[in-house]
Design a protein around this motif. Structure first.
Motif, PDB file in Angstrom:
ATOM      1  N   ALA A 418       1.068  -1.210   0.064  1.00 23.14           N
ATOM      2  CA  ALA A 418       0.065   0.168   0.074  1.00 23.14           C
ATOM      3  C   ALA A 418       0.993   1.334   0.023  1.00 23.14           C
ATOM      4  O   ALA A 418       1.847   1.427   0.728  1.00 23.14           O
ATOM      5  N   PRO A 419       0.467   2.163  -0.575  1.00 19.79           N
ATOM      6  CA  PRO A 419       1.179   3.479  -1.016  1.00 19.79           C
ATOM      7  C   PRO A 419       1.042   4.324   0.318  1.00 19.79           C
ATOM      8  O   PRO A 419      -0.160   4.184   0.898  1.00 19.79           O
ATOM      9  N   PRO A 420       1.825   5.418   0.532  1.00 16.04           N
ATOM     10  CA  PRO A 420       1.585   6.342   1.570  1.00 16.04           C
ATOM     11  C   PRO A 420       0.160   7.190   1.299  1.00 16.04           C
ATOM     12  O   PRO A 420      -0.440   7.307   2.127  1.00 16.04           O
ATOM     13  N   PHE A 421      -0.227   7.429  -0.076  1.00 15.99           N
ATOM     14  CA  PHE A 421      -1.394   7.978  -0.267  1.00 15.99           C
ATOM     15  C   PHE A 421      -2.136   6.938  -1.442  1.00 15.99           C
ATOM     16  O   PHE A 421      -1.357   6.759  -2.592  1.00 15.99           O
ATOM     17  N   VAL A 422      -3.366   6.731  -1.220  1.00 12.49           N
ATOM     18  CA  VAL A 422      -4.093   5.835  -2.018  1.00 12.49           C
ATOM     19  C   VAL A 422      -5.019   6.473  -2.872  1.00 12.49           C
ATOM     20  O   VAL A 422      -5.929   7.570  -2.206  1.00 12.49           O
ATOM     21  N   MET A 423      -5.229   6.515  -4.141  1.00 11.43           N
ATOM     22  CA  MET A 423      -6.180   7.357  -4.873  1.00 11.43           C
ATOM     23  C   MET A 423      -7.191   6.213  -5.501  1.00 11.43           C
ATOM     24  O   MET A 423      -6.902   5.314  -6.040  1.00 11.43           O
ATOM     25  N   PHE A 424      -8.443   6.608  -5.132  1.00  8.74           N
ATOM     26  CA  PHE A 424      -9.804   5.683  -5.730  1.00  8.74           C
ATOM     27  C   PHE A 424     -10.180   6.419  -6.740  1.00  8.74           C
ATOM     28  O   PHE A 424     -10.554   7.525  -6.712  1.00  8.74           O
ATOM     29  N   HIS A 425     -10.646   5.822  -7.927  1.00 12.21           N
ATOM     30  CA  HIS A 425     -11.195   6.266  -8.943  1.00 12.21           C
ATOM     31  C   HIS A 425     -12.595   5.703  -8.967  1.00 12.21           C
ATOM     32  O   HIS A 425     -12.972   4.211  -9.428  1.00 12.21           O
ATOM     33  N   ILE A 426     -13.819   6.100  -8.575  1.00 14.06           N
ATOM     34  CA  ILE A 426     -14.896   5.477  -8.454  1.00 14.06           C
ATOM     35  C   ILE A 426     -15.508   5.998  -9.946  1.00 14.06           C
ATOM     36  O   ILE A 426     -15.881   6.752 -10.482  1.00 14.06           O
ATOM     37  N   LYS A 427     -15.874   4.563 -10.557  1.00 15.61           N
ATOM     38  CA  LYS A 427     -16.319   4.578 -12.077  1.00 15.61           C
ATOM     39  C   LYS A 427     -17.759   4.824 -12.311  1.00 15.61           C
ATOM     40  O   LYS A 427     -18.614   4.053 -12.180  1.00 15.61           O
ATOM     41  N   ARG A 428     -18.173   6.154 -12.201  1.00 18.28           N
ATOM     42  CA  ARG A 428     -19.629   6.347 -12.515  1.00 18.28           C
ATOM     43  C   ARG A 428     -19.792   7.124 -13.617  1.00 18.28           C
ATOM     44  O   ARG A 428     -21.096   7.191 -14.000  1.00 18.28           O
ATOM     45  N   ILE A 429     -18.947   7.257 -14.644  1.00 19.51           N
ATOM     46  CA  ILE A 429     -19.182   7.908 -15.789  1.00 19.51           C
ATOM     47  C   ILE A 429     -18.651   6.584 -17.002  1.00 19.51           C
ATOM     48  O   ILE A 429     -17.310   6.496 -16.986  1.00 19.51           O
ATOM     49  N   ILE A 430     -19.787   6.274 -17.407  1.00 14.85           N
ATOM     50  CA  ILE A 430     -19.259   5.237 -18.581  1.00 14.85           C
ATOM     51  C   ILE A 430     -19.660   5.708 -19.961  1.00 14.85           C
ATOM     52  O   ILE A 430     -20.842   6.130 -20.420  1.00 14.85           O
ATOM     53  N   LYS A 431     -18.658   5.426 -20.762  1.00 13.89           N
ATOM     54  CA  LYS A 431     -18.789   6.031 -21.847  1.00 13.89           C
ATOM     55  C   LYS A 431     -18.780   4.817 -23.037  1.00 13.89           C
ATOM     56  O   LYS A 431     -17.845   3.739 -23.243  1.00 13.89           O
ATOM     57  N   ASN A 432     -19.473   4.826 -24.133  1.00 17.87           N
ATOM     58  CA  ASN A 432     -19.463   3.799 -25.304  1.00 17.87           C
ATOM     59  C   ASN A 432     -19.359   4.601 -26.556  1.00 17.87           C
ATOM     60  O   ASN A 432     -19.472   6.070 -26.609  1.00 17.87           O
ATOM     61  N   ASN A 433     -19.593   3.775 -27.616  1.00 17.97           N
ATOM     62  CA  ASN A 433     -19.635   4.752 -28.801  1.00 17.97           C
ATOM     63  C   ASN A 433     -20.932   5.480 -29.180  1.00 17.97           C
ATOM     64  O   ASN A 433     -20.870   6.258 -30.131  1.00 17.97           O
ATOM     65  N   LEU A 434     -22.031   5.306 -28.415  1.00 16.47           N
ATOM     66  CA  LEU A 434     -23.154   5.667 -28.863  1.00 16.47           C
ATOM     67  C   LEU A 434     -23.576   6.839 -27.666  1.00 16.47           C
ATOM     68  O   LEU A 434     -23.953   7.939 -28.040  1.00 16.47           O
ATOM     69  N   ILE A 435     -23.481   6.369 -26.474  1.00 14.39           N
ATOM     70  CA  ILE A 435     -23.856   7.230 -25.556  1.00 14.39           C
ATOM     71  C   ILE A 435     -22.912   7.385 -24.109  1.00 14.39           C
ATOM     72  O   ILE A 435     -22.052   6.705 -24.359  1.00 14.39           O
ATOM     73  N   GLU A 436     -23.143   8.413 -23.290  1.00 12.67           N
ATOM     74  CA  GLU A 436     -22.488   8.460 -22.098  1.00 12.67           C
ATOM     75  C   GLU A 436     -23.451   8.482 -20.910  1.00 12.67           C
ATOM     76  O   GLU A 436     -24.353   9.182 -20.961  1.00 12.67           O
ATOM     77  N   GLU A 437     -22.965   7.485 -20.117  1.00 13.51           N
ATOM     78  CA  GLU A 437     -24.159   7.090 -18.949  1.00 13.51           C
ATOM     79  C   GLU A 437     -23.431   7.581 -17.688  1.00 13.51           C
ATOM     80  O   GLU A 437     -22.275   7.143 -17.594  1.00 13.51           O
ATOM     81  N   VAL A 438     -24.260   8.166 -16.826  1.00 14.90           N
ATOM     82  CA  VAL A 438     -23.655   8.443 -15.532  1.00 14.90           C
ATOM     83  C   VAL A 438     -24.497   7.659 -14.477  1.00 14.90           C
ATOM     84  O   VAL A 438     -25.724   7.738 -14.263  1.00 14.90           O
ATOM     85  N   ASN A 439     -23.906   7.159 -13.583  1.00 16.01           N
ATOM     86  CA  ASN A 439     -24.422   6.443 -12.472  1.00 16.01           C
ATOM     87  C   ASN A 439     -24.232   7.319 -11.303  1.00 16.01           C
ATOM     88  O   ASN A 439     -23.250   7.803 -10.835  1.00 16.01           O
ATOM     89  N   HIS A 440     -25.356   7.646 -10.626  1.00 12.95           N
ATOM     90  CA  HIS A 440     -25.624   8.786  -9.462  1.00 12.95           C
ATOM     91  C   HIS A 440     -25.684   8.110  -8.101  1.00 12.95           C
ATOM     92  O   HIS A 440     -25.938   8.935  -7.253  1.00 12.95           O
ATOM     93  N   THR A 441     -25.177   6.957  -8.231  1.00 19.02           N
ATOM     94  CA  THR A 441     -25.251   6.276  -6.619  1.00 19.02           C
ATOM     95  C   THR A 441     -24.333   7.097  -5.840  1.00 19.02           C
ATOM     96  O   THR A 441     -23.391   7.452  -6.246  1.00 19.02           O
ATOM     97  N   VAL A 442     -24.863   7.239  -4.572  1.00 21.77           N
ATOM     98  CA  VAL A 442     -23.768   7.827  -3.708  1.00 21.77           C
ATOM     99  C   VAL A 442     -23.245   6.942  -2.909  1.00 21.77           C
ATOM    100  O   VAL A 442     -23.797   6.029  -2.279  1.00 21.77           O
TER     101      VAL A 442
END
Length: 524
Positions: A418-442
């Motif tokens: 584990a590093p001294p500082f850990v970074m999380f990327h919460i994947k709430r923006i999903i992109k594909n060739n047609l549309i972009e979806e946003v997951n608004h889960t808190v």
């Protein structure tokens, strides 16, 4: 003819530039000084006004002081004053024309006429940038045309009076030099997170150094939140505020000056513009990240840290080969089983996992966290309810037991270092060739004492992390809006920064926003 008196010892010119004042018969006081080959006479009249005129010394025609001794018998005694004294005296007259409220040193250092970035001077009267200070330079013409006389070299921080082209060394210019290039000592850095500081700008408006807004020039809020977050990661901030990066790549130098300006306690204004850094980022990223087009903060953060790593001499393959990696890089073990598909006699598909498990240990800079899919259908009672999930639930991805199916493989993850500082990327923006979806889960969490022990191999006791920065997302009229929550450790308070807006926020409601990127610091 008035009798000429012998000068006192204090009035003799011994080469040291001693000055003497002679009283005239009309009640005025006159003084002659020699500047190079020219003598200027200053007369202070009875009403206190200053009268100045040039006096021909004869030296330009080859005449010496001895040749003119008889001709000057009736004149007042001539006293030579060194150039330095005269330059400072004349410079003081022009220093009153400086308008600090019009100065802004955050813009890219380009001549406003030629767009060159070589040998740039800033006019301290109007704030514009010009190239050079010679007689054929744009700064020289500006000084003559606009009657603006005080210029600072943005590289050397020397101030010159134009068109005369001599250096002004008044102590009253120190505050301007500091704003151009703020500097800090180790003792200053040691107090940042311990001693509260409240500064005031030129309009006497209070601001907190380190917690100031950043201009959203067009669509650059994605960069603002990343810089604000990293500027509160202690080792990262201290490194770029203390080290001397002369001769280093331009990206490193521009990051350093921007972070130092964010923490400047003597700023002329209570906000900072990232224009200089943005222009360079746009150039070296081949316009992947622009001022006029919004980008994904996570994409920019990943690109930004990797390019800083390389600019600081880091290796593409060697582990912990730069200061950036020593702060953020850890290791994760990935166990993978291939899933095969078989058809039985009834033409039914059967999925089976291979008995062989492949294990690899990989370095990481970010940990991606997956949100559960939002429900497709909701009844009238649930349509206004926003789904929630604890942070520990999506962190279970790294417990070494929970499996995830991806690209025909079943995978398990476990953090091995584990590093001294850990970074999380919460994947709430999903992109594909047609549309972009946003997951608004808190995602719900406490901002302190996050136990990472269950996700780190070999941990026998709690390993606690505290939140440093939380980048949040919001959808406004089908547009993405990003802000950041950062902690003022000196006051134990949280603030929310969205471009130029800075406001306090209660610790208890931090999680109500849609967290997108989080930075956590390991307790020592």
């Amino acid at each position: 003819m008035a009798e000429r008196t012998s000068p006192t010892p204090d009035q003799h010119d011994d080469g040291g530039g001693t000055a003497a004042a002679i009283s005239g018969g009309d009640g005025s006081t006159s003084k002659r000084v020699r500047i190079n080959d020219e003598v200027t006479e200053h007369e202070y009249l009875d009403n206190g006004s200053l009268k100045r005129r040039k006096v021909d010394t004869g030296e330009k025609n080859g005449a010496s002081d001895d040749d003119d001794e008889e001709d000057d018998e009736d004149d007042d005694e001539e006293v030579v004053v060194p150039d330095k004294v005269t330059a400072e005296t004349a410079g003081d007259l022009y220093l009153e024309t400086i308008d600090r409220k019009r100065l802004d040193f955050d813009f890219e250092k380009l001549c406003s006429v030629s767009l060159s970035n070589v040998n740039i001077y800033a006019c301290l009267v109007c704030g514009k940038y010009f190239q050079g200070r010679g007689k054929s330079s744009y700064a020289y013409f500006h000084s003559v045309d606009e009657d603006h006389h005080v210029f600072i070299n943005l590289q050397t921080l020397k101030v010159y009076i134009l068109p005369e082209s001599y250096e002004a060394k008044s102590a009253t210019l120190d505050d301007i030099k500091y704003v151009v290039n703020p500097t800090f000592t180790k003792s200053d850095i040691a107090k940042i997170d311990k001693v509260p500081v409240e500064a005031h700008d030129l309009n006497f408006k209070p601001y907190r150094p380190g917690f100031v807004g950043m201009n959203n020039i067009k669509q650059n809020d994605y960069l603002n939140v990343v810089i604000q977050s990293l500027a509160h990661v202690g080792p990262f901030r201290n490194f770029f505020m203390l080290e001397n990066f002369e001769g280093k790549p331009e990206l490193v130098q521009r990051v350093s000056i921007l972070i130092r300006k964010l923490w400047n306690p003597h700023a002329f204004k209570g906000h900072v513009s990232p224009h200089e850094l943005l222009q360079h980022v746009s150039a070296i990223s081949k316009k992947r990240f622009r001022i006029t087009e919004q980008a994904d903060p996570f994409d920019f953060l990943s690109w930004f840290l990797n390019n800083l790593h390389l600019a600081l001499g880091g290796s593409k393959t060697r582990y912990h080969s730069s200061f950036i990696q020593k702060i953020f890089q850890g290791k994760v073990r990935i166990e993978s089983q291939r899933i095969t598909v078989h058809a039985d006699a009834g033409d039914r598909l059967r999925f089976e996992a291979d008995a062989q498990i492949q294990a690899n240990e990989m370095p990481f800079m970010f940990l991606s966290l997956d949100l559960p899919p939002a429900p497709l259908f909701q009844d009238d009672a649930d349509k206004n309810i926003i789904p929630q999930i604890p942070l520990q639930s999506i962190l279970s991805k790294y417990d070494g037991v929970t499996t995830h199916e991806l690209a025909g493989h079943r995978k398990r993850y476990k953090i091995t270092e584990a590093p001294p500082f850990v970074m999380f990327h919460i994947k709430r923006i999903i992109k594909n060739n047609l549309i972009e979806e946003v997951n608004h889960t808190v995602v719900t969490f406490n901002s302190f004492a996050l136990d990472m022990g269950p996700y780190i191999e070999g941990a026998t006791e709690p390993i606690l992390y505290d939140l440093v920065a939380n980048v949040t997302h919001e959808s406004v009229e089908d547009k993405h809006v990003y802000s950041v929550q950062v902690k003022d450790k000196s006051r134990d308070e949280w603030l929310r920064i969205q471009d130029l807006y800075v406001e306090s926020i209660r610790r208890e409601i931090l999680f109500l926003s849609e967290s997108y990127i989080q930075i956590w610091e390991r307790r020592r």
